[in-house]
Design a protein around this motif. Structure first.
Motif, short mmCIF file in Angstrom:
data_model
loop_
_atom_site.label_atom_id
_atom_site.label_comp_id
_atom_site.label_asym_id
_atom_site.label_seq_id
_atom_site.Cartn_x
_atom_site.Cartn_y
_atom_site.Cartn_z
N HIS A 1 -7.97 6.82 9.15
CA HIS A 1 -6.71 7.59 8.49
C HIS A 1 -6.38 8.83 8.96
O HIS A 1 -7.08 9.49 9.90
N THR B 1 -0.67 2.07 9.11
CA THR B 1 -0.28 1.03 7.97
C THR B 1 -0.82 1.98 6.87
O THR B 1 -2.02 2.29 6.75
N ARG B 2 -0.24 1.61 5.80
CA ARG B 2 -0.69 2.19 4.25
C ARG B 2 -1.35 0.77 3.48
O ARG B 2 -1.82 0.98 2.35
N SER C 1 -4.99 0.81 2.43
CA SER C 1 -5.87 1.73 1.51
C SER C 1 -4.98 2.75 0.59
O SER C 1 -5.30 3.47 0.07
N GLY C 2 -3.37 2.44 0.95
CA GLY C 2 -2.53 3.61 0.46
C GLY C 2 -2.30 4.70 0.99
O GLY C 2 -1.58 5.58 0.77
N ARG C 3 -3.11 4.96 2.21
CA ARG C 3 -2.91 6.02 2.92
C ARG C 3 -2.81 5.81 4.44
O ARG C 3 -3.46 4.82 4.79
N HIS C 4 -1.97 6.34 5.38
CA HIS C 4 -1.62 5.98 6.63
C HIS C 4 -2.99 5.84 7.53
O HIS C 4 -3.53 6.95 7.47
N GLU D 1 5.24 -1.79 2.88
CA GLU D 1 4.61 -0.70 3.31
C GLU D 1 4.91 0.49 2.57
O GLU D 1 3.86 1.24 2.15
N ASP D 2 5.93 0.65 2.05
CA ASP D 2 6.39 1.79 1.12
C ASP D 2 6.20 1.75 -0.32
O ASP D 2 6.22 2.58 -1.06
N PRO E 1 -0.84 4.67 -4.11
CA PRO E 1 -1.48 5.56 -2.86
C PRO E 1 -2.89 5.42 -3.27
O PRO E 1 -3.45 4.99 -4.16
N TYR E 2 -3.68 6.01 -2.04
CA TYR E 2 -5.08 6.12 -2.06
C TYR E 2 -5.59 6.73 -3.52
O TYR E 2 -5.03 7.71 -3.83
N GLN F 1 -4.95 1.38 -3.97
CA GLN F 1 -4.85 0.41 -2.98
C GLN F 1 -6.18 0.16 -2.35
O GLN F 1 -6.41 -1.02 -2.12
#
Ligand code: FMN
Length: 352
Positions: free
Chosen positions: A183, A269-270, A273-276, A292-293, A297-298, A301
Motif C-alpha cells: 500500500h 491498484t485499489r 483493498s480500496g486503497r492504492h 478502479e475508481d 474505500p479501505y 473493499q
C-alpha cells in the motif's frame, strides 16, 4: 560516509530493516531471523485485535532477544463508517463469490480494527519499536511510547509528510518511494499527488529532516542499499526482497510470481483493498480495471475481497510487489541479510 545513528537508535548491527507486511504476510520467524542476522525485523499488525497483538509481541520476544518493530496503520477519516451503497459493491463481486462458492461478508464484518485500542495494547506489550504508516500517530501514542522507551518510526511518501512526522516527535522516518510494494501510505495529499520515486524522495527527505531516514521502495540488493546510503539515507527498509524469502508468510504462488515472467510488471491498484497498492497484475486486476475508481474505500473493499482471497487462487488474489521484484530470489532471510551486507560493501568499494 554515513553515521551509524540508525544502528545506534535501533540497537542493530546492519542498517537493514525488513519492512512490515500487513494482511497476514508477516511472520514471527521472518522478523526473528532478520533480527538474529543483525538487521531489524518488523511485523505488520494492522488487522490484529488487541489480544492477538499482545500474544504477537510475546511470541516475538520469545523468538529473539534482539530488537524489532510492530507496525500499525493510522486510520483515515470515515474509515469506520459502513457505506450506504454496500449492496452495489457486493453485487459487483457477486460473480466471483458465485464462482468460488463463498458468501459476501455481512455489514457487521466489514470494519477494520479500532486503532486506539490496538495502540493501547501494543504500548502495554512494550515492543522495542513501533512503526506507523498512513499518517502521524496521535500525540498520546508518541508520548506514551517515549515514556516506555519504545522507539517510534513513521512512514512518509513526500517531503511534507516527513516533516510532519519529525514535528510530531517520532524518532525516525521511512521515506517510501512510489517504487515500493504494497500500500501507498500517502496521508497529506491524494496518492496520485504523492508518487515520488525513491531516488528523488530520499535525498530531499534527508535534506528536510534531522531524524534518521530509512529509504524504502525498489531496493532489493546491495547496489540499491549503497545507492540509498549515497543519497543520504541512514538505512533501508526492504519489503519485496524479504517477502521472497523462505520465512515470509507469502503463499508459494505469490513467491513464484515474484520471480515469474511478469515480475517486472507492477501496477498501482485499489481493486483489492480500496486503497492504492502496488501489485503484479493478474486476471482479477485486468477483468476489473474499469472499476478502479468505483470500488469503495479501505477497509470496505478489503473486507469484500476477503472471501475471494481465502479461496487462494493466484489469478484473483493480491500479489503485492515492488518494482524490484525481479531482483529477488528464494533463500533464507539470514542468507539474504548476509548477501545484502557483502554486496553493499562491494558496491561502496570500502566507503562504508
Ligand atoms: C506484501 C506487503 C505488505 C506490506 N504491508 C505493510 C504494512 O502493513 N505496513 C507498512 O508500513 N508497510 C507495509 N509494506 C511496505 C513494506 O514494509 C516496505 O516499506 C516496502 O515493501 C518497501 O518497498 P519494496 O517492496 O520495493 O522493497 C508492505 C509491503 C508489502 C510488499
Amino acid at each position: 560516509m554515513n553515521s551509524r545513528r540508525l544502528e545506534e537508535l535501533l540497537g542493530i548491527e546492519h542498517p537493514i530493516v525488513q519492512g512490515p507486511f500487513g494482511g497476514g504476510l508477516s511472520s514471527v520467524a521472518l522478523a526473528a531471523a532478520v533480527a538474529e542476522a543483525g538487521g531489524f525485523g518488523s511485523y505488520g499488525a494492522h488487522i490484529m485485535d488487541p489480544e492477538r497483538i499482545a500474544e504477537l509481541v510475546a511470541d516475538l520476544k520469545a523468538a529473539t532477544v534482539r530488537p524489532f518493530a510492530v507496525n500499525l496503520w493510522i486510520p483515515q477519516p470515515g474509515e469506520r463508517d459502513v457505506p450506504g451503497d454496500l449492496a452495489r459493491h457486493v453485487a459487483r463481486l457477486q460473480p466471483y463469490y458465485d464462482e468460488f462458492g463463498v458468501s459476501a461478508p455481512g455489514a457487521d464484518e466489514i470494519l477494520g480494527q479500532d486503532f486506539g485500542v490496538q495502540a493501547e495494547a501494543l504500548l502495554a506489550a512494550e515492543p522495542p519499536a513501533m512503526s506507523f504508516v498512513m499518517g502521524v500517530p496521535p500525540e498520546w501514542v508518541v508520548a506514551e511510547a517515549r515514556r516506555r522507551g519504545i522507539v517510534t518510526i513513521g512512514t512518509a511518501t513526500t517531503v511534507e509528510e516527513a516533516v510532519a512526522i519529525e514535528a510530531a516527535g517520532l524518532d525516525a522516518v521511512v521515506a517510501s518511494g512510489s517504487d515500493a510494494g504494497g500500500h501507498r501510505g500517502a496521508f497529506l495529499r491524494p496518492v496520485t499527488e504523492s508518487l515520488v520515486g525513491t531516488f528523488a524522495l530520499v535525498p530531499q527527505v534527508a535534506d528536510a529532516v534531522s531524524i534518521p531516514v530509512i529509504a524504502a521502495g525498489g531496493i532489493a540488493d546491495g547496489r540499491g542499499v549503497a545507492a540509498a546510503l549515497t543519497l543520504g539515507a541512514d538505512g533501508v527498509q526492504i519489503g519485496t526482497g524479504f517477502l521472497a524469502t523462505a520465512e515470509s508468510g507469502a503463499s508459494a504462488a505469490h513467491k513464484a510470481a515474484l520471480h515469474g515472467p511478469e515480475a517486472h510488471i507492477t501496477v498501482l491498484t485499489r481493486l483489492f483493498s480500496g486503497r492504492h497498492a502496488r501489485a503484479i497484475p493478474n486476471r482479477f486486476v485486468r477483468e476489473m480495471a474499469a472499476f478502479e475508481d468505483e470500488v469503495p474505500p479501505y477497509p470496505v473493499q478489503n473486507a469484500l475481497m476477503l472471501p475471494i482471497r481465502r479461496a487462494g487462487r493466484p489469478d484473483y488474489v493480491n500479489l503485492w510487489s515492488g518494482q524490484a521484484a525481479a531482483l529477488t530470489r528464494p533463500r533464507s532471510a539470514k542468507d539474504y541479510v548476509e548477501a545484502l551486507v557483502a554486496e553493499t560493501e562491494k558496491a561502496l568499494g570500502g566507503r562504508a
